[in-house]
Design an enzyme around this catalytic site. Structure first.
Site, PDB file in Angstrom:
ATOM      1  N   THR A   2      52.384  44.036  27.965  1.00  0.00           N
ATOM      2  CA  THR A   2      50.975  44.432  27.908  1.00  0.00           C
ATOM      3  C   THR A   2      50.702  45.356  29.077  1.00  0.00           C
ATOM      4  O   THR A   2      51.232  45.141  30.173  1.00  0.00           O
ATOM      5  CB  THR A   2      49.995  43.232  27.986  1.00  0.00           C
ATOM      6  OG1 THR A   2      48.698  43.715  28.381  1.00  0.00           O
ATOM      7  CG2 THR A   2      50.405  42.162  28.962  1.00  0.00           C
ATOM      8  N   LYS A  33      29.973  61.345  51.198  1.00  0.00           N
ATOM      9  CA  LYS A  33      30.934  62.414  50.893  1.00  0.00           C
ATOM     10  C   LYS A  33      30.350  63.364  49.863  1.00  0.00           C
ATOM     11  O   LYS A  33      29.449  63.006  49.120  1.00  0.00           O
ATOM     12  CB  LYS A  33      32.224  61.802  50.345  1.00  0.00           C
ATOM     13  CG  LYS A  33      32.971  60.973  51.382  1.00  0.00           C
ATOM     14  CD  LYS A  33      34.287  60.496  50.851  1.00  0.00           C
ATOM     15  CE  LYS A  33      35.002  59.671  51.920  1.00  0.00           C
ATOM     16  NZ  LYS A  33      36.180  58.998  51.410  1.00  0.00           N
ATOM     17  N   GLU A  50      37.490  47.573  33.456  1.00  0.00           N
ATOM     18  CA  GLU A  50      36.517  47.333  32.373  1.00  0.00           C
ATOM     19  C   GLU A  50      35.973  45.897  32.385  1.00  0.00           C
ATOM     20  O   GLU A  50      34.859  45.652  31.949  1.00  0.00           O
ATOM     21  CB  GLU A  50      37.129  47.649  31.006  1.00  0.00           C
ATOM     22  CG  GLU A  50      38.286  46.754  30.657  1.00  0.00           C
ATOM     23  CD  GLU A  50      38.897  47.043  29.295  1.00  0.00           C
ATOM     24  OE1 GLU A  50      38.558  48.038  28.663  1.00  0.00           O
ATOM     25  OE2 GLU A  50      39.737  46.238  28.884  1.00  0.00           O
ATOM     26  N   ALA A 105      66.887  47.163  22.215  1.00  0.00           N
ATOM     27  CA  ALA A 105      67.847  46.297  22.910  1.00  0.00           C
ATOM     28  C   ALA A 105      68.100  45.013  22.116  1.00  0.00           C
ATOM     29  O   ALA A 105      69.238  44.535  22.031  1.00  0.00           O
ATOM     30  CB  ALA A 105      67.324  45.971  24.305  1.00  0.00           C
ATOM     31  N   ASP A 148      48.223  45.398  30.800  1.00  0.00           N
ATOM     32  CA  ASP A 148      47.371  44.704  31.778  1.00  0.00           C
ATOM     33  C   ASP A 148      48.166  44.014  32.887  1.00  0.00           C
ATOM     34  O   ASP A 148      47.603  43.658  33.915  1.00  0.00           O
ATOM     35  CB  ASP A 148      46.506  43.648  31.076  1.00  0.00           C
ATOM     36  CG  ASP A 148      45.518  44.258  30.097  1.00  0.00           C
ATOM     37  OD1 ASP A 148      45.379  45.491  30.082  1.00  0.00           O
ATOM     38  OD2 ASP A 148      44.893  43.489  29.339  1.00  0.00           O
ATOM     39  N   MET A 200      41.384  50.270  31.870  1.00  0.00           N
ATOM     40  CA  MET A 200      41.519  49.019  31.104  1.00  0.00           C
ATOM     41  C   MET A 200      41.967  47.879  32.019  1.00  0.00           C
ATOM     42  O   MET A 200      42.066  48.041  33.237  1.00  0.00           O
ATOM     43  CB  MET A 200      42.514  49.206  29.967  1.00  0.00           C
ATOM     44  CG  MET A 200      41.900  49.842  28.740  1.00  0.00           C
ATOM     45  SD  MET A 200      43.060  49.820  27.358  1.00  0.00           S
ATOM     46  CE  MET A 200      41.943  50.111  26.010  1.00  0.00           C
TER      47      MET A 200
END
Ligand code: F6P
Length: 322
Positions: free
Chosen positions: A126, A213, A222, A22, A128, A170
């Protein structure tokens, strides 16, 4: 504004290519010459820039990773490195820079700009989803779908063998990925860095009659300690006698063909970044706020990443996993 440069920096994220495409095509549409550099700021310091024509970004929108390659390059925070880059960019008449990455990368580029370098616009990318000032970062949706697919596969075998699993995702210091895939994947518990609980508390929870269970999946972020689920599994075994198998999803979550959302938002962000440069704007980041795309202040990396503000979704999961 005549010549702009685009680079990717930090961890790669699916959808970065849509943003590069873009930037290149919007730039040419606006009458600009567009250049790229490989391996982010390191490539810039090594003066490895090259022209990017509209056709150079053909057939990359569906690819994961970044065609420009990327890296983490702390040297760019050194004044001397930035000075050398600024002189190089001036010599090549680069007057605009689009940085696709995280807020650490934007900060370095914004400093370069205030020191007499080109105008700078950041595009948050990212897996995250932890950049302050934006509700969304390119790559997050693909990563959560990749992780979810893996969790669904694990659920099949967990059910068949009546086994318990810890699946580590992550997210470094934020639990956005863990919470989303935990809820969508029907997790028994979701452990995030923002709302930690001790292994003793966890052991107590999983042994209450309601929780007893035959098979289950616990999602663990993490939390700055990749591999921590191995230690937790061992502690749970000695506290409860239950054996948890561990699956660390790791870098699988970073790759793969971007989802429709990441391609679309990457395209929109790239377009907006170049429009901003053409409008004479600098030192801003493209962001999603209250569902809308806009330009905002580049966040200060010293203030830390965006984190889960409240535990509502974790409480919700506690009800749903009954
Ligand atoms: O920031 C994205 C991320 O994937 C984090 O979730 C993870 O902690 C980190 O990057 C891993 O970085 P690297 O690929 O450099 O090991």
């Amino acid at each position: 504004m005549k010549n702009i440069l685009v680079l990717t920096s930090g961890g790669d994220a699916p959808g970065m290519n849509a943003a590069i495409r873009a930037v290149v095509r919007t730039g040419h549409h606006g009458g600009l010459q567009v250049f790229g550099v490989q391996q982010g700021f390191q490539g810039l310091a090594e003066e490895r820039i090259f022209p990017l024509a509209p056709r150079d970004v053909a057939n990359c929108i569906q690819q994961g990773g970044t065609i420009l390659k990327t890296g983490r390059y702390p040297d760019f925070l050194q004044q001397a490195t930035r000075d050398q880059c600024r002189v190089f960019l001036q010599k090549n008449h680069i007057d605009g820079l689009v940085v696709i990455g995280g807020n650490g990368s934007f900060k370095g580029a914004a400093l370069l700009s205030t020191e007499g370098g080109p105008a700078v616009i950041g595009i948050p990318a990212t897996i995250d989803n932890d950049i302050p000032g934006s509700e969304y970062t390119i790559g997050f949706d693909t990563a959560r779908n990749t992780a979810l697919h893996a969790i669904d596969n694990i659920r099949d075998t967990a059910f068949s063998h009546d086994r318990h699993f810890l699946v580590e995702v992550m997210g470094r210091s934020s639990g956005f990925l863990a919470v989303d895939v935990g809820i969508a994947g029907g997790a028994e518990f979701i452990l995030t860095p923002e709302f930690p609980f001790s292994t003793e508390q966890l052991a107590q929870k999983i042994t209450t009659p309601r929780r007893a269970k035959q098979n289950s999946i616990i999602i663990i972020a993490e939390a700055d300690e990749p591999g921590r689920s191995l230690k937790i599994a061992e502690q749970l075994r000695s506290l409860t006698g239950l054996q948890y198998r561990v699956c660390i999803l790791g870098h699988i979550q970073r790759g793969g063909s971007p989802t429709a959302l990441d391609r679309k938002i990457g395209s929109e962000m790239g377009f907006l970044a170049v429009k901003a440069l053409l409008d004479g704007i600098s030192g801003k980041m493209v962001a999603v706020q209250e569902g809308k795309l806009l330009l905002t202040t580049i966040p200060d990396p010293a203030a830390g990443p965006r984190i889960l503000a409240h535990g509502e979704l974790i409480d919700l999961n506690d009800v749903l996993c009954a």
